[in-house]
Design a protein around this motif. Structure first.
Motif, PDB file in Angstrom:
ATOM      1  N   LEU A  94      86.498 -83.929  68.506  1.00  0.00           N
ATOM      2  CA  LEU A  94      84.823 -83.963  68.715  1.00  0.00           C
ATOM      3  C   LEU A  94      84.762 -83.246  70.239  1.00  0.00           C
ATOM      4  CD1 LEU A  94      83.678 -86.888  66.959  1.00  0.00           C
ATOM      5  CD2 LEU A  94      83.663 -84.579  66.122  1.00  0.00           C
ATOM      6  N   ILE A  95      85.671 -83.810  71.084  1.00  0.00           N
ATOM      7  CA  ILE A  95      84.960 -83.411  72.489  1.00  0.00           C
ATOM      8  C   ILE A  95      84.989 -81.985  72.869  1.00  0.00           C
ATOM      9  CG2 ILE A  95      85.932 -83.353  74.990  1.00  0.00           C
ATOM     10  CD1 ILE A  95      86.827 -86.609  74.582  1.00  0.00           C
ATOM     11  N   PRO A  96      85.983 -81.266  72.422  1.00  0.00           N
ATOM     12  CA  PRO A  96      85.727 -79.685  72.730  1.00  0.00           C
ATOM     13  C   PRO A  96      84.519 -79.226  71.799  1.00  0.00           C
ATOM     14  CG  PRO A  96      87.860 -80.127  71.425  1.00  0.00           C
ATOM     15  CD  PRO A  96      87.028 -81.492  71.918  1.00  0.00           C
ATOM     16  N   ILE A  97      84.253 -79.473  70.699  1.00  0.00           N
ATOM     17  CA  ILE A  97      83.101 -79.206  69.941  1.00  0.00           C
ATOM     18  C   ILE A  97      81.747 -79.742  70.599  1.00  0.00           C
ATOM     19  CG2 ILE A  97      81.673 -79.483  67.949  1.00  0.00           C
ATOM     20  CD1 ILE A  97      84.606 -79.904  66.462  1.00  0.00           C
ATOM     21  N   PHE A  98      81.901 -80.610  71.256  1.00  0.00           N
ATOM     22  CA  PHE A  98      80.768 -81.336  71.929  1.00  0.00           C
ATOM     23  C   PHE A  98      80.489 -80.302  73.095  1.00  0.00           C
ATOM     24  CE2 PHE A  98      80.592 -85.725  69.928  1.00  0.00           C
ATOM     25  CZ  PHE A  98      80.335 -85.409  68.852  1.00  0.00           C
ATOM     26  N   THR A  99      81.303 -80.163  73.939  1.00  0.00           N
ATOM     27  CA  THR A  99      81.286 -79.625  75.166  1.00  0.00           C
ATOM     28  C   THR A  99      81.020 -77.944  75.182  1.00  0.00           C
ATOM     29  OG1 THR A  99      83.632 -79.280  75.226  1.00  0.00           O
ATOM     30  CG2 THR A  99      82.791 -81.265  76.512  1.00  0.00           C
TER      31      THR A  99
END
Length: 260
Positions: A94-99
């Motif tokens: 999820l982190i790359p999607i959010f960032t």
């Protein structure tokens, strides 16, 4: 069932006990607790933890989650044990999607899939968790990162096993939305702000809906879990026996230990 006000730093901490079963018995209070990560407790809260006579903490997070923010600092009298439920570890993806603000890449069914993976693919871990609860000499706390999904399903199945009315189980499950609202709003705003900086515009509600959905629990998902167990096993008790491998003696001891 107690509210979450006992620990100011732990918005999603609560006692699983205090509720009556369909037969009129009562789930023992001050014995089984559910929580979000317990790593930021001050001295007063650590004293309260000791006063609750907690003897064991079960950490349901993965090693990656623990490496990120630690395992917590607890009194020496408390036995810490990690039983990772990897199905809930979606942080890495999820982190790359959010960032990057690529919210369209989010799978709308990701939470429901996590729940079904937990009850079908992590039966060994679930059995270990319930056996730890059964064998606990004093109070026991189990927690994941936010105390809503992995912790939520563990709690819901246990309460149903104790034959607590499902209306109450749904109510307890949904309390996480209320207790986590402040921290969720803060994190969601940070994601929105990052999007705005990258794209020089505000994210629309439609675009952001999949992100917001991940931060909350949904009654429909839990209902689907119960419907699946009812259909495939007949009851949560049968699921504990046939799928998790708890024997008849363990089943009866678990009930007699925590019901009064």
């Amino acid at each position: 069932m107690n509210n979450n006000s006992i620990f100011k730093s732990q918005p999603n901490f609560r006692d699983l006990g205090g509720v009556h079963t369909k037969s009129g018995q009562k789930v023992k209070e001050n014995s089984i607790f559910r929580s979000s990560f317990l790593g930021k407790m001050d001295e007063n809260e650590l004293f309260i933890l000791k006063d609750l006579n907690v003897g064991e903490i079960l950490d349901l997070r993965t090693s990656q989650e623990i490496d990120l923010i630690g395992k917590g600092d607890y009194p020496e009298s408390i036995n810490y044990q990690n039983i990772p439920l990897n199905a809930g570890n979606i942080t890495k993806s999820l982190i790359p999607i959010f960032t990057k603000g690529e919210f369209h890449l989010l799978d709308s069914n990701i939470l429901e899939q996590i729940y079904f993976d937990l009850i079908t693919k992590f039966t060994t871990e679930l059995a270990s968790i319930y056996r730890e609860i059964l064998n606990a000499n004093n109070g026991i706390i189990y927690h994941c990162s936010h105390g809503k999904d992995r912790t939520g399903i563990i709690s819901a199945l246990l309460l149903d096993f104790f034959e607590v009315d499902r209306k109450h189980i749904y109510s307890d499950y949904l309390m996480s939305n209320e207790f986590l609202k402040k921290s969720n709003d803060y994190q969601l705003q940070m994601i929105k702000d990052n999007f705005s900086k990258q794209f020089n515009r505000e994210v629309s509600e439609e675009e952001f809906a999949p992100v917001k959905s991940l931060f909350y629990v949904h009654e429909g998902i839990l209902k689907n879990i119960f419907e699946y167990i009812d259909k495939t096993h007949g009851s949560v008790r049968n699921y504990f026996q046939s799928e998790l491998g708890l024997n008849e003696e363990e089943i009866e001891l678990l009930k007699s230990k925590y019901l009064e």
